[in-house]
Design an enzyme around this catalytic site. Structure first.
Site, PDB file in Angstrom:
ATOM      1  N   GLU A 191       0.926  -1.145  -0.031  1.00  0.00           N
ATOM      2  CA  GLU A 191       0.222  -0.078   0.070  1.00  0.00           C
ATOM      3  C   GLU A 191       0.649   1.206   0.056  1.00  0.00           C
ATOM      4  O   GLU A 191       1.636   1.585   0.895  1.00  0.00           O
ATOM      5  CB  GLU A 191      -0.684   0.120   1.251  1.00  0.00           C
ATOM      6  CG  GLU A 191      -1.805  -1.113   1.174  1.00  0.00           C
ATOM      7  CD  GLU A 191      -2.540  -1.230   2.533  1.00  0.00           C
ATOM      8  OE1 GLU A 191      -3.802  -1.607   2.756  1.00  0.00           O
ATOM      9  OE2 GLU A 191      -1.948  -0.673   3.772  1.00  0.00           O
ATOM     10  N   CYS A 192       0.651   2.231  -0.992  1.00  0.00           N
ATOM     11  CA  CYS A 192       1.398   3.527  -0.991  1.00  0.00           C
ATOM     12  C   CYS A 192       2.798   3.361  -0.828  1.00  0.00           C
ATOM     13  O   CYS A 192       3.587   3.194  -1.870  1.00  0.00           O
ATOM     14  CB  CYS A 192       0.459   4.366   0.185  1.00  0.00           C
ATOM     15  SG  CYS A 192       0.809   6.172  -0.140  1.00  0.00           S
TER      16      CYS A 192
END
Length: 466
Positions: A335-336
């Site tokens: 994620e991210c």
């Protein structure tokens, strides 16, 4: 069964009014008295939650009406406060600020879901009697919400405090439970749109002690405690549901989680769900480890890898080991910040730092946010984790801009319905058994998430045996 945990929501008329510092101060002050304080943060914010976790000495849980339904919010509140003497819930933005004209997903909506008294912080800069009019407006704007008390913030002197206090108590019938002067120095460091992560602050304990001192000196802790006892009873509307994947086959799956100064944006619920599904979590440090341990899957959360770009690049051995494991088929959910790390390079202030190189993209740090807020994604491409057609809700916050490179073995799997993602249209890069996305998923509102990561591992095992 009816439960009635003492709880209080700290809200304000607008952002930047002191909610975080006073929430930290309350939490630390009560903890210092020997009380067990459960901390919660309204909304998807990771940074404030990290500071609240540090102040409380236990995980802070996010309660988000966009990512979670009311039943899930109440369940999380009850499960994560059963052993606490009191709960402090920090709101976000202005009290009634939400996603639409009706205030959807606002702090006020959360207050009604949790049936909790609200303490309203009011910035009284250059105002006295008008403060009462503002507070009364909030009282009448939504009579189903219970505002229990008011904190006057940025008070210039005793005369202003007296006039504002008397006006609120006389016209609004509410106690003023604190009067905080204009503070000459805020020792909390700031970056982007909030506080610097406590993991990056060399003086985190000093900052918390300062906030505690502000609360002890300027807030009426006894009255606020009494107001928290007046919260209405909660009836859990549902039992926590599983997604039908238990029990998992033996042996116990080993799930790596990179947790260090680069990657630390993890919702506690996500990690707890993985453990509840039978996983053993293995902490990994991308800055110091030289090898990838024996794991069955890897979860890389968000963070600020740009602040550690040189150190990440310098750890050549670990980057090479991780890329090799990915090429061998290791399931990875990123994620991210994890997406940024798996790319070919990270460009910060014009300088390029090599990353893992498992995905065909480079990330360029910009001066302004490239994505900030809630996201809604439609799954449009095959991937190991989500069925095509499913709609996901999440959150993104990134200053990096993705530059995709041509590739024959990588595909995008999400269509952006709300938010920015990679370019406003697509998100979610999938290659081999890697799925990397800018969107953070909250397992409290998506209970199937953990089981899908583990099912991917076992489906791969079955293919190998076959």
């Amino acid at each position: 069964m009816i439960f009635n945990p003492p709880r209080i929501i700290i809200a304000a008329l607008k952002g930047g009014s002191g909610k975080t510092i006073l929430s930290l101060g309350l939490t630390s002050a009560w903890k210092g008295m020997g009380y067990r304080v459960a901390a919660f943060k309204k909304g998807p914010d990771f940074i404030d939650s990290g500071w609240l976790s540090f102040a409380a000495g236990r995980p802070c849980y996010n309660l988000d009406p966009f990512l979670m339904n009311p039943e899930q919010i109440v369940t999380s509140m009850l499960l994560n406060s059963t052993d606490a003497d009191i709960s402090v819930i920090e709101g976000n933005r202005g009290l009634f600020d939400g996603l639409d004209l009706d205030g959807c997903c606002s702090t006020a909506e959360l207050g009604k879901i949790l049936q909790s008294p609200v303490i309203l912080i009011v910035d009284v800069t250059m105002a006295t009697r008008t403060v009462a009019a503002l507070v009364m407006g909030c009282q009448k704007f939504d009579t189903d919400l219970r505002i229990g008390g008011v904190i006057l913030n940025r008070v210039a002197g005793l005369r202003q405090e007296s006039l504002a206090r008397n006006a609120v108590e006389q016209y609004c019938g509410l106690p003023v439970v604190g009067a905080v002067p204009k503070l000459k120095q805020n020792i909390f460091p700031e970056r982007h749109m909030g506080l610097v992560p406590h993991l990056e602050s060399d003086y985190a304990e000093k900052a918390i002690a300062w906030a505690r001192g502000v609360a002890e000196k300027h807030l009426d802790l006894k009255t606020i405690w009494s107001l928290a006892q007046e919260a209405l009873a909660l009836d859990p509307l549902q039992e926590e549901k599983e997604d039908g994947t238990l029990p998992l086959p033996e042996p116990q799956p080993q799930v790596g989680v990179i947790r260090d100064k680069s990657f630390w944006f993890y919702y506690p619920e996500n990690l707890k769900h993985l453990e509840k599904m039978g996983a053993r979590l293995i902490d990994i440090n991308s800055l110091e480890d030289r090898e990838v341990p024996a794991i069955d899957a890897l979860y890389i959360g968000g963070g600020f890898p740009e602040t550690q770009a040189q150190a990440l690049a310098d750890n050549v051995a670990f980057r090479a080991a991780l890329k090799q494991r990915i090429e061998e088929g290791l399931p990875v959910y990123a994620e991210c910040g994890g997406l940024m790390y798996l790319g070919k390079a990270l460009v910060v202030d014009g300088k390029e730092f090599p990353m893992v190189g498992a995905l065909p993209l480079s990330l360029v740090l910009e001066k302004k946010p490239q994505g900030h807020g809630y996201t809604v994604l439609e799954v449009t491409g095959k991937n190991p984790y989500y069925p095509v057609g499913e709609v996901l809700k999440g959150h993104e916050f990134h200053y990096s801009k993705a530059v995709l490179h041509p590739s024959d073995d990588t595909r995008t799997v999400f269509k952006v319905l709300r938010g920015e993602g990679i370019d406003g249209k697509i998100d979610g890069l999938c290659r081999r058994n890697v799925l990397a996305t800018y969107t953070h998923i909250h397992a409290g509102g998506n209970p199937q998430w953990a089981g899908r990561i583990l099912k991917n591992k076992f489906s791969l095992d079955s293919k190998k045996k076959g």
